[in-house]
Design a protein around this motif. Sequence first.
Motif, short mmCIF file in Angstrom:
data_model
loop_
_atom_site.label_atom_id
_atom_site.label_comp_id
_atom_site.label_asym_id
_atom_site.label_seq_id
_atom_site.Cartn_x
_atom_site.Cartn_y
_atom_site.Cartn_z
N THR A 1 -4.59 40.91 -23.74
CA THR A 1 -4.89 40.67 -24.96
C THR A 1 -3.98 39.64 -25.65
N ASP A 2 -2.71 39.87 -25.10
CA ASP A 2 -1.65 39.02 -25.67
C ASP A 2 -1.43 37.52 -25.04
N TRP A 3 -2.22 37.27 -24.09
CA TRP A 3 -2.16 36.16 -23.21
C TRP A 3 -2.49 35.16 -24.23
N SER A 4 -2.00 33.77 -24.24
CA SER A 4 -2.26 32.75 -25.16
C SER A 4 -3.91 32.12 -24.67
N PRO A 5 -4.48 31.56 -25.75
CA PRO A 5 -5.68 30.90 -25.38
C PRO A 5 -5.56 29.76 -24.28
N ALA A 6 -4.55 29.09 -24.42
CA ALA A 6 -4.24 27.97 -23.36
C ALA A 6 -4.05 28.37 -21.99
N TYR A 7 -3.14 29.47 -22.10
CA TYR A 7 -3.10 30.04 -20.50
C TYR A 7 -4.47 30.51 -19.99
N VAL A 8 -5.12 31.30 -20.72
CA VAL A 8 -6.58 32.03 -20.43
C VAL A 8 -7.28 30.95 -20.02
N ARG A 9 -7.50 29.68 -20.77
CA ARG A 9 -8.49 28.85 -20.65
C ARG A 9 -8.13 28.22 -19.04
N TRP A 10 -6.78 27.73 -18.83
CA TRP A 10 -6.22 27.29 -17.55
C TRP A 10 -6.40 28.17 -16.44
N GLU A 11 -6.22 29.41 -16.60
CA GLU A 11 -5.95 30.46 -15.11
C GLU A 11 -7.35 30.67 -14.97
N LEU A 12 -8.18 30.91 -16.15
CA LEU A 12 -9.56 31.29 -15.86
C LEU A 12 -10.35 30.22 -15.12
N GLY A 13 -10.17 29.03 -15.38
CA GLY A 13 -10.70 27.91 -14.53
C GLY A 13 -10.27 27.66 -13.16
N GLU A 14 -8.89 27.71 -12.86
CA GLU A 14 -8.14 27.86 -11.65
C GLU A 14 -8.79 29.12 -10.81
N THR A 15 -8.88 30.44 -11.34
CA THR A 15 -9.12 31.62 -10.67
C THR A 15 -10.77 31.58 -10.44
N LEU A 16 -11.60 31.05 -11.27
CA LEU A 16 -13.13 30.77 -10.92
C LEU A 16 -13.33 29.58 -9.82
N ALA A 17 -12.47 28.64 -9.87
CA ALA A 17 -12.72 27.49 -8.98
C ALA A 17 -12.30 28.16 -7.32
N ALA A 18 -11.40 28.87 -7.45
CA ALA A 18 -11.04 29.31 -6.14
C ALA A 18 -12.17 30.27 -5.61
N ILE A 19 -12.51 31.06 -6.62
CA ILE A 19 -13.59 32.07 -6.19
C ILE A 19 -14.96 31.33 -5.73
N ARG A 20 -15.22 30.36 -6.36
CA ARG A 20 -16.41 29.48 -6.03
C ARG A 20 -16.25 28.81 -4.56
N LEU A 21 -15.08 28.70 -4.10
CA LEU A 21 -14.84 28.21 -2.95
C LEU A 21 -14.93 29.26 -1.81
N ASP A 22 -14.48 30.39 -2.32
CA ASP A 22 -14.32 31.67 -1.44
C ASP A 22 -15.65 32.16 -1.21
N GLY A 23 -16.36 32.19 -2.21
CA GLY A 23 -17.85 33.01 -2.41
C GLY A 23 -17.91 34.21 -2.35
N GLY A 24 -16.84 34.81 -3.03
CA GLY A 24 -16.58 36.39 -2.67
C GLY A 24 -16.86 37.22 -4.26
N LEU A 25 -17.70 36.82 -5.19
CA LEU A 25 -18.14 37.31 -6.33
C LEU A 25 -19.48 37.39 -6.51
N ALA A 26 -19.92 38.55 -6.78
CA ALA A 26 -21.10 38.96 -6.82
C ALA A 26 -21.71 38.67 -8.31
N ALA A 27 -21.70 37.40 -8.76
CA ALA A 27 -22.23 37.18 -10.06
C ALA A 27 -22.64 35.48 -9.84
#
Length: 238
Positions: A154-180
């Motif tokens: 909860t202490d992560w900065s909004p800028a960090y969350v925005r960037w890292e969330l986008g990076e992580t989801l992009a990697a997951i989309r390529l990997d195809g490993g999330l049931a959502a």
Amino acid sequence: MEDVRATLAEVEAASKRLTATAAELTDDDLRAPSRLPGWTRGHVLAHLARNADSCWNLLEWARTGAMIRQYPDDRVREAGVEANSGRPATELRAELRLAVERFALQAATLPEAAWRSTVAARSGWTHPAWYVLHRRWREVEAHHVDLDFGYTHTDWSPAYVRWELGETLAAIRLDGGLAAGRVRATDLDVDVRLGDGPEISAPGHELLAWLTGRGGASAARWPAPPTWPGAPARWRES
């Protein structure tokens, strides 16, 4: 250069928060387990100091054009963390502070053209020098939580969350490993479709904590994230 300066400012702010936490750690605190399996808080702090030095190496490569590996080799990297993990808190804090300041000076004085130079990560994949800042940002924010000493997702900065969330989801989309089928941050401009499956909506920091194995009140209700890149071990690669 505007984006580079903005990212550098975020890295420096995150580093100040980290060193403030480190200043409160006692010798006994450092011997206690961290959130990372097999690592004490001393291991995490030692790694963060060594990682700052390794990122300095990559920017020096970009500055001079002469290849400087992030670490000489994996054995040296691991031995350095292990050897420093048991040092007194005063020494580890001082080493971290010096490493952070040294990296900040290197980044602040790097010529504009050098940011576009190509360097290589420890595992061999290449990227422009400006991405070193993002990699260091990830290390500081994620491992600050891993210290398990008051700083949470909860202490992560909004800028960090925005960037890292986008990076992580992009990697997951390529990997195809999330049931959502869709992951949407309710407070950020992050909305990623992954395929078939339920939609998962929550504040960005909750989503990122879930995907990276770092807590989150809602994580138990959602499908387990993939082993990679969601596992905490991802941030022990740098």
